[in-house]
Design a protein around this motif. Sequence first.
Motif, short mmCIF file in Angstrom:
data_model
loop_
_atom_site.label_atom_id
_atom_site.label_comp_id
_atom_site.label_asym_id
_atom_site.label_seq_id
_atom_site.Cartn_x
_atom_site.Cartn_y
_atom_site.Cartn_z
N ASN A 9 0.83 -1.21 0.00
CA ASN A 9 0.00 0.00 0.00
C ASN A 9 0.87 1.26 0.00
O ASN A 9 1.69 1.46 0.89
CB ASN A 9 -0.89 -0.03 1.25
CG ASN A 9 -2.00 0.99 1.19
OD1 ASN A 9 -1.96 1.93 0.40
ND2 ASN A 9 -2.99 0.82 2.06
N ALA A 53 -0.08 4.13 0.65
CA ALA A 53 -0.69 5.14 1.53
C ALA A 53 0.29 5.73 2.53
O ALA A 53 0.18 6.90 2.89
CB ALA A 53 -1.89 4.54 2.27
N SER A 54 1.26 4.93 2.99
CA SER A 54 2.20 5.46 3.98
C SER A 54 3.11 6.53 3.42
O SER A 54 3.78 7.25 4.15
CB SER A 54 3.03 4.32 4.59
OG SER A 54 3.68 3.58 3.58
N LYS A 104 1.86 9.01 1.63
CA LYS A 104 1.05 10.22 1.54
C LYS A 104 1.41 11.29 2.58
O LYS A 104 1.54 12.47 2.23
CB LYS A 104 -0.44 9.87 1.60
CG LYS A 104 -0.93 9.14 0.35
CD LYS A 104 -2.42 8.84 0.42
CE LYS A 104 -2.90 8.15 -0.85
NZ LYS A 104 -4.34 7.84 -0.79
N LYS A 112 4.23 11.77 3.91
CA LYS A 112 5.55 12.27 3.54
C LYS A 112 5.43 13.32 2.43
O LYS A 112 6.07 14.38 2.48
CB LYS A 112 6.44 11.12 3.06
CG LYS A 112 6.58 9.98 4.05
CD LYS A 112 7.41 10.39 5.26
CE LYS A 112 7.64 9.21 6.19
NZ LYS A 112 8.45 9.55 7.36
N GLU A 155 -1.04 15.50 -0.31
CA GLU A 155 -0.75 14.07 -0.41
C GLU A 155 -1.01 13.49 -1.80
O GLU A 155 -0.49 12.43 -2.14
CB GLU A 155 -1.54 13.28 0.63
CG GLU A 155 -3.04 13.28 0.42
CD GLU A 155 -3.77 12.42 1.44
OE1 GLU A 155 -4.88 11.94 1.11
OE2 GLU A 155 -3.25 12.22 2.57
N THR A 214 1.62 12.07 -4.22
CA THR A 214 2.11 10.69 -4.16
C THR A 214 1.79 9.98 -5.47
O THR A 214 2.67 9.34 -6.08
CB THR A 214 1.43 9.92 -3.00
OG1 THR A 214 1.60 10.65 -1.79
CG2 THR A 214 2.03 8.53 -2.85
N THR A 223 10.84 5.34 2.74
CA THR A 223 9.47 4.91 3.02
C THR A 223 8.97 3.97 1.93
O THR A 223 8.22 3.02 2.19
CB THR A 223 8.52 6.12 3.14
OG1 THR A 223 9.00 6.99 4.16
CG2 THR A 223 7.10 5.69 3.49
N ASN A 235 9.62 0.61 2.74
CA ASN A 235 8.99 0.16 3.99
C ASN A 235 7.47 0.25 3.93
O ASN A 235 6.82 0.62 4.91
CB ASN A 235 9.51 0.99 5.17
CG ASN A 235 10.93 0.64 5.54
OD1 ASN A 235 11.17 -0.30 6.29
ND2 ASN A 235 11.90 1.38 5.01
N LEU A 236 6.90 -0.06 2.80
CA LEU A 236 5.45 0.00 2.65
C LEU A 236 4.76 -1.18 3.34
O LEU A 236 5.25 -2.31 3.30
CB LEU A 236 5.09 -0.01 1.15
CG LEU A 236 5.65 1.12 0.29
CD1 LEU A 236 5.32 0.88 -1.18
CD2 LEU A 236 5.08 2.47 0.74
N ALA A 237 3.64 -0.90 3.94
CA ALA A 237 2.85 -1.96 4.58
C ALA A 237 2.02 -2.68 3.53
O ALA A 237 1.64 -2.09 2.51
CB ALA A 237 1.93 -1.36 5.64
#
Length: 225
Positions: free
Chosen positions: A16, A18-19, A21, A23, A31, A34, A87, A90-92
Amino acid sequence: MHEQTILFDINETVLNLASLKPKFNAVFGDESYTATWFSMLLHSSTVCLVTGVKTDFASLAKIALDALAAKQKLLLSEKEGNDILATFANLAPHEDIQAALTKLRKAGFRLVALSNSSQALLTTQILNAGLTSYFDQLISVEAAGTFKPSANAYAFASKQLETTVDKLRLVAAHDWDTHGALSAGLKAAYIDRTGAPYHPLFLKPDVIGSTMDEIAEQIISMHNI
């Protein structure tokens, strides 16, 4: 083992964005940049693919970020740029991923990550997302010197997996990716993550769903499991 191996696109499909956004909101004040940045990244990778420019996804990600900042007349510090790109590593995972992958593995399918990201970045992304045990293999198209949706990218995956393209199915959240896979002789499945209409000029897969569970159920039912 089933006749078919399932390939998964990673960025947006499994992981995702989304993490990223917060940043982009902190640096660019919105956002939505992104998506702009990721589109610029994909656009430049396609241009490099078509014109034979040898590069890698990480380099293009930084170039796109610098270009976006310049267009917005922002002076992007090295720290800010590195923070955004870190980041990206390191996305979830999307919330529907683990359960669907578990279901498919239990049904006997071989699951493979296939990405335009470099092998190092792909390995880091999957590790940081806690998904290493869910995939049988991680394949970057980096070693082939190409990017999806080139037919060479899917052929490279086929060769790495020692199988034929018709025994592979790609799951992706991008219609250009599923179209590329179908054009190369693979099967495909499209997961609608955005609600945007599927491109009417692209080849359409036989599996379409809005969640990964729907995708998994359809694939399993097609194989009468």
